[in-house]
Design an enzyme around this catalytic site. Structure first.
Site, PDB file in Angstrom:
ATOM      1  CG  HIS A 112      -0.412   0.272   2.514  1.00 48.47           C
ATOM      2  ND1 HIS A 112      -0.056  -0.727   3.392  1.00 48.47           N
ATOM      3  CD2 HIS A 112      -0.129   1.431   3.155  1.00 48.47           C
ATOM      4  CE1 HIS A 112       0.406  -0.194   4.506  1.00 48.47           C
ATOM      5  NE2 HIS A 112       0.375   1.120   4.383  1.00 48.47           N
ATOM      6  CG  ASP A 145       0.035  -4.094   2.933  1.00 52.18           C
ATOM      7  OD1 ASP A 145       0.183  -3.497   1.849  1.00 52.18           O
ATOM      8  OD2 ASP A 145       0.000  -3.511   4.035  1.00 52.18           O
ATOM      9  CB  SER A 223       3.325   1.655   5.843  1.00 58.23           C
ATOM     10  OG  SER A 223       2.053   1.483   6.382  1.00 58.23           O
TER      11      SER A 223
END
Length: 368
Positions: A112, A145, A223
């Site tokens: 993402h 992810d 992230s």
């Protein structure tokens, strides 16, 4: 207040759902700090008097210690900041240098973080010394992810790979990343829970994570950054946080989630080798309308593992290798924590009554 799960790349915050209860997390380790681990749920509770009930196991959170300063000095050069810009906006995240040669290096991050630049846009990696280097996507896997990007700069400091299967609740950890664009930010905490079923993303494009839960502060921009053990080895790829939906809070509330490195490594190595990755399949279609405990099998996929093992349609999956599956998502997350070809024990409630265990060899399908 209601809590939700969000991916933690600035500019890429997405709502999602945490499956199951939230463990009560202890604060950062300190001398003689003890806690109790629930033997059934793996939730962590502080012990005021150093004792636990029969249903819980005592752990010493101060055992082994945590030298965050030394870890930061050793590992920070291996963690990079990632900037992504497209015609529709920009965002940032983090990554870890996974593999290097004389001329180029591979960096691991979350899907993402970079997915908006998959067809157009620009990805820039910032090293610890401030150097900015253009990067390209090698491959992505939205199901896990995860993504791998490459820079044309060799001989970079590679992060040391740990073993997430040896992680225990209460272990001290360090998170390194670029929250809110602040590169090389270091926070510390403990492992609050293991095997936490978490799904993030929009309907039809979900990522399923058999997550390590931590109370180390993780914020937007973390992230793809590293979750490290007390020896400075990466044990997880930071991916999501729980946020309070009321009031619009999007920062850390002590509930962060990381993809275990053992699970991530298989996907990463496949992407580096082929540009693509695979995921395991049980060979069933689950009933999304089922509201009872467990995951109900709507139908079997012909020729796949579940059918070959003899599991009848209409059965309800109650556990996989002894780990309870409370619903459809926890079953999917558990299966995806294995590699294709693994043999798992599936306990089901039979449609005719009673329970039975089946040995199932997981199949393989291209991931995306």
């Amino acid at each position: 207040m209601k809590s939700t799960i969000a991916k933690v790349g600035v500019g890429f915050l997405l709502g999602a759902t945490l499956v199951g209860g939230i463990a009560t997390a202890a604060t950062n380790s300190s001398p003689s700090l003890k806690a109790c681990v629930d033997n059934r749920t793996q939730a962590l509770y502080l012990s005021k008097d150093g004792t636990c009930s029969k249903a819980r196991t005592l752990v010493d959170l101060s055992a082994g210690g945590l030298d965050a300063k030394s870890i930061a000095a050793a590992v920070t050069p291996s963690v990079v900041s990632i900037q992504v810009s497209t015609s529709t906006g920009s965002g940032n995240g983090s990554g870890s240098i996974y593999k290097t040669s004389a001329t180029s290096s591979y960096i691991i991050t979350n899907n993402h973080v970079v997915e908006s630049a998959a067809t157009s846009g620009k990805i820039t990696v910032e090293l610890l010394n401030g150097d900015l280097i253009d990067a390209k996507i090698v491959g992505r896997d939205a199901n896990y992810d995860l993504a791998v990007i490459q820079v044309q700069r060799g001989n970079l400091p590679v992060i040391t790979i740990g073993d997430s299967s040896k992680v225990s609740v209460g272990d001290p950890v360090v998170a390194i990343g670029s929250p809110l664009g602040l590169a090389s930010t270091v926070t510390s905490g403990i492992v609050s829970a293991l095997n936490r079923p978490v799904t993030t993303g929009s309907v039809g494009a979900e990522s399923y994570v058999d997550a390590i839960q931590t109370d180390a502060a993780i914020n937007p921009g973390n992230s793809g950054g590293a979750l490290l053990d007390a020896q400075g080895r990466i044990i997880g790829v930071n991916s999501a946080i729980a946020t309070l939906s009321s009031g619009g809070t999007a920062g850390s509330i002590g509930l962060g989630f990381s993809i275990p490195i053992n699970e991530a490594k298989r996907v990463i190595d496949e992407i580096i080798a082929t540009g693509k990755s695979t995921r395991p399949v049980l060979g069933v279609n689950l009933d999304a309308t089922y509201t009872g405990v467990g995951a109900k099998i709507l139908k079997l996929v012909p020729g796949e593992g579940a059918e070959k093992a003899g599991i009848p349609a209409g059965s309800v999956i109650r556990s996989i290798d002894g780990v309870k599956t409370n619903d459809q998502v926890s079953a999917i997350v558990r299966i995806r924590s294995y590699a294709p070809g693994a043999v798992v024990t599936v306990l089901v409630d039979l449609p005719t009554g009673g329970q039975k265990s089946f040995k199932v060899t997981l199949g393989s399908t291209p991931s995306s």
